[in-house]
Design an enzyme around this catalytic site. Structure first.
Site, PDB file in Angstrom:
ATOM      1  N   GLU A 191       0.659  -1.107  -0.031  1.00 38.60           N
ATOM      2  CA  GLU A 191      -0.128   0.074  -0.052  1.00 38.60           C
ATOM      3  C   GLU A 191       0.969   1.258  -0.026  1.00 38.60           C
ATOM      4  OE1 GLU A 191       0.857   1.665   2.843  1.00 38.60           O
ATOM      5  OE2 GLU A 191       1.697  -0.128   3.644  1.00 38.60           O
ATOM      6  N   GLU A 234       4.404  -0.373   1.576  1.00 38.05           N
ATOM      7  CA  GLU A 234       4.914  -0.433   0.236  1.00 38.05           C
ATOM      8  C   GLU A 234       4.776  -2.179  -0.277  1.00 38.05           C
ATOM      9  OE1 GLU A 234       8.286   1.317  -1.231  1.00 38.05           O
ATOM     10  OE2 GLU A 234       7.754   3.041  -0.157  1.00 38.05           O
TER      11      GLU A 234
END
Length: 351
Positions: free
Chosen positions: A172, A315
């Site tokens: 994300e 991430e």
């Protein structure tokens, strides 16, 4: 439509799992000596329905979205950082890109709700909205938007499976998403916000106290129903969390393993499992986040992380590192000689 998708989820294939166990027991090494790596392969056999397991082709789905609650000063940076880092994913220069090259994973950034319009190659555009609303004053999104974002995550897994990928890693990017994930987890687990909220990208003590206050007031304002995941997500969640929840559900729908990354990803996994409990069987916890509720979020799932690296980057970076374990486990499973080949009796016959 969401309920129709969830009805497709089935338990793991027990026959394939038993065949994988038998294969491990026939390998010339002390029984069960590879521990959780053996369990990983057995679970993978159950997911895929076969004990003949090829190498994993890995895809990192990074759900990128902005959060209106940033307007309350709960972060150190502005929403512009979300768009900037999302662009960096396409250039191959972000943290997850570097680690993915070592892991052999392909990175796919998904614009599911970035406030800025992104005009560059390499982004999967699935924008539900230009960021959520400020949940300190109004619901973050509509129930319909939350469901659309979940369905988007499911569909993306289906697309990657059709393209030959057989291991999904969740990631994300979204400034403010430790605030949304803490709010969602606080409601789901009925835990006080101060117990599940961390400093995110480095808030001061005063900043952390303010962040906790914003979350507590929002929960009191909206009164989300912890027994209704869509209600919780629509009121205090984020589009990235919804998309990742969909990816976890998609793994169960399409029979591929999905790796949980850090705290935010684990909160999304909690949402997915509440929507479809069987989904849990398709999940792997890559690492335990350093965020205060990182371990709590995994415990709520009944999962134990494979790694504890004291990370909190996001991430999908922890997921990418964890994905390498599949390579090690499958190499052992497929390449170590059997007892017959080395001319010795299996251990159980020696005892």
């Amino acid at each position: 439509m969401l309920q129709e998708m969830l009805q497709q989820i089935s338990p793991l294939d027990s026959a394939a799992m038993e065949a994988a166990r038998q294969h491990w027991d026939g390998i010339a090494k002390p029984l069960h000596s590879l521990g959780r790596l053996e369990d990983l392969v057995v679970q993978l056999a159950g997911i895929t329905g076969t004990a003949n397991l090829p190498p994993r082709k890995k895809a990192v789905l990074i759900f990128c979205a902005d959060n209106g609650v940033v307007a309350e000063g709960v972060t150190q940076t502005t929403q512009a950082v979300t768009a900037a880092v999302t662009r960096n994913f396409t250039k191959g220069i972000a943290s997850v890109n570097a680690l993915s090259r070592v892991c052999g994973a392909d990175v796919f950034p998904v614009d599911i709700g970035v406030a800025e319009e992104l005009h560059c190659d390499g982004i999967i555009s699935r924008k539900i909205a230009a960021g959520t609303r400020n949940f300190a004053h109004e619901p973050a999104m509509t129930r319909e938007q939350a469901e659309r974002a979940i369905l988007t995550g499911i569909a993306l897994v289906g697309e990657k499976v059709a393209a030959g990928y057989n291991l999904i890693i969740t990631g994300e990017m979204g400034i403010g998403n430790t605030t949304t994930s803490s709010a969602v987890f606080s409601v789901l687990q009925q835990l006080p916000p101060e117990q599940v909220t961390g400093r995110g990208a480095g808030l001061s003590g005063a900043g952390l106290r303010h962040k906790v206050e914003v979350i507590a007031k929002a929960i009191a304002l909206h009164q989300p129903d912890r027994n209704d995941v869509l209600d919780v997500l629509s009121k205090v969640g984020g589009l990235d969390i919804c998309g990742m929840a969909g990816a976890f559900l998609g793994g169960a729908v399409y029979h591929v393993p999905v790796l949980i990354d850090g705290f935010i990803s684990a909160v999304a996994a909690n949402c997915a499992v509440r929507l479809a409990p069987l989904c849990r069987q398709y999940l792997f916890a890559s690492h335990c986040s350093r965020e205060p509720a990182g371990k709590l979020a995994l415990e709520a799932l009944g999962l134990r992380a494979y790694l504890d690296c004291d990370m909190c980057l996001g991430e999908g970076t922890g997921g990418v590192i964890g994905a390498k374990l599949f390579d090690f486990a499958l190499a052992a499973y497929g390449e170590i000689a059997g007892f017959d080949a080395v001319g010795i009796a299996p251990y159980e016959k020696l005892q």
